[in-house]
Enzyme design. Structure first.
Site, PDB file in Angstrom:
ATOM      1  CG  HIS A  23      46.521 -16.467 -20.466  1.00 53.36           C
ATOM      2  ND1 HIS A  23      47.294 -15.516 -19.833  1.00 53.36           N
ATOM      3  CD2 HIS A  23      47.400 -17.370 -20.966  1.00 53.36           C
ATOM      4  CE1 HIS A  23      48.565 -15.836 -19.940  1.00 53.36           C
ATOM      5  NE2 HIS A  23      48.653 -16.973 -20.623  1.00 53.36           N
ATOM      6  CE  LYS A  57      51.012 -11.905 -27.165  1.00 52.76           C
ATOM      7  NZ  LYS A  57      52.315 -12.577 -27.410  1.00 52.76           N
TER       8      LYS A  57
END
Length: 413
Positions: free
Chosen positions: A277, A284
């Site tokens: 995560h 990103k």
């Protein structure tokens, strides 16, 4: 001739039926609490024998359990306990959860009922509060598991509780937006930000404990529950990089290279899902910043992942040349719903209504502005940290510190 195995099977089946009957009886009891009696705080209660009796009101029970102090665990303790699973250990773990989860759920119910600026009255927040109340009641109505069959039924109960809470992050985000439309208050307010940090940290802990117990029933080679015995940050980072790059390709049609450097052979026990995560969110951000900052260039500078092994911590640096963050914005990057994406959070939430983000650990991602603050909570959960340093006009370095010794107690609020 009588088959002894057949007799044992039938006896086991009858025991399970009996336990299920007790559990269903508890559910029926809940439906017999009159609404009128709830108003005066002492509901009528029909016991399993059908006798009229009284019990503390739901609110009184919530307050009683919320006053108890939660018992923190360490990753090392969970890893050692579950290294050689057995029915006896599973039963012990279930009994500990049976005592621990109501306390944690009750504390969240109290918190959700006493939020500032009328946030507790927002429709989406009320839905979340009802979820936690239902889960709390489910837990206290279920008898303490005393044998293997009861432990199995208890495990299915907590599995349903985890599933019930899948959309909590999105619902709380909707509640914040509802409050902003109502009175103008949002996540920039310190008291609301503090609530979100404490609430989401608690959610991480509850879901981890439930997931760890469920995973003990679904053994995988090399894992103790959801803890990877030889978690390799390089492997997790590579997997997260592939996912982040696929999103960049879909959105921009291109993506920078991602380089893995440093101690790429390092491994240690850790929760792979939490690490993934954090890596995904950081990568990103770096990919998007690099693409947009160098959109007129023929080639993109690579995003670098450097892994270092210290005596206490594993430190991972994710470095990009995406133009950096203005110094005036640095104090906002940990604010929920702060984002440089042009899509308003309302539209992101609407896009998730169809169920785009599902799964035991699913959370809304792109454009909602939850990536960095939630990643920092995942890092801090077992004593780690996440920090960001930026050079405006050049790029950003994110430092993820992970306690590799596993001796830090979980963060409790």
């Amino acid at each position: 001739m009588t088959n002894p195995k057949g007799i044992q099977y039938m006896q086991k089946y009858q025991n399970i039926q009996c336990i299920c009957s007790r559990f269903q009886s508890g559910w029926r009891n809940l439906t017999n609490i009159s609404k009128a009696s709830l108003a005066v705080g002492k509901p009528r209660y029909i016991d399993p024998q059908g006798n009229d009796t009284t019990q503390p009101s739901n609110l009184e029970q919530v307050k009683a359990f919320a006053s108890r102090k939660p018992s923190p665990v360490t990753l090392k303790r969970l890893f050692e306990f579950g290294s050689e699973p057995s029915p006896k250990k599973l039963l012990t773990a279930a009994q500990l959860l049976h005592r621990e989860l109501p306390c944690r759920l009750a504390r969240r119910v109290i918190q959700l009922a006493s939020l500032p600026y009328g946030l507790s009255d927002m429709p989406s927040v009320k839905v979340v509060k009802d979820m936690y109340e239902r889960s709390f009641i489910d837990m206290i109505q279920f008898p303490k598991p005393l044998d293997e069959e009861e432990e199995l039924i208890f495990t299915e109960l907590i599995r349903k509780i985890r599933q019930r809470h899948d959309n909590v992050v999105k619902l709380i985000a909707k509640g914040i937006l509802e409050l902003k439309r109502y009175c103008g208050k949002g996540t920039e307010d310190i008291s609301i930000h503090d609530f979100l940090d404490r609430f989401y940290m608690s959610r991480i802990g509850i879901r981890f404990l439930i997931s760890q117990h469920i995973a003990m029933h679904e053994p995988r080679e090399g894992y103790v529950g959801v803890i990877n015995a030889r978690c390799r940050p390089a492997d997790v980072a590579e997997d997260a990089a592939n996912v982040a790059k696929s999103i960049a390709y879909r959105h921009y049609g291109e993506a920078p290279d991602i380089q893995l450097l440093g101690n790429i052979s390092l491994s240690f026990p850790y929760i792979e899902g939490h690490l993934h995560h954090m890596f995904f969110e950081l990568l990103k951000n770096s990919l998007r910043a690099t693409i947009e900052y160098h959109r007129d260039s023929d080639i993109f500078p690579p995003v670098k992942i450097i892994i270092a092994d210290g005596q206490e911590d594993v430190t991972v640096k994710i470095s990009d040349e995406g133009g950096g963050i203005p110094r005036s914005a640095m104090n906002k990057i940990w604010t929920y719903m702060f984002t440089t994406v042009d899509i308003p959070p309302e539209q992101v939430l609407e896009a998730t209504e169809g169920g785009a983000y599902k799964g035991p650990d699913a959370d809304p991602i792109a454009g909602l502005g939850y990536g960095l603050p939630l990643s920092r909570l995942y890092a801090r959960y077992f004593g780690g940290e996440l920090s960001v340093m930026s050079m405006e006009g050049y790029g950003t370095d994110a430092y993820l510190h992970i306690c590799k010794l596993g001796d830090k107690e979980e963060s409790l609020v």
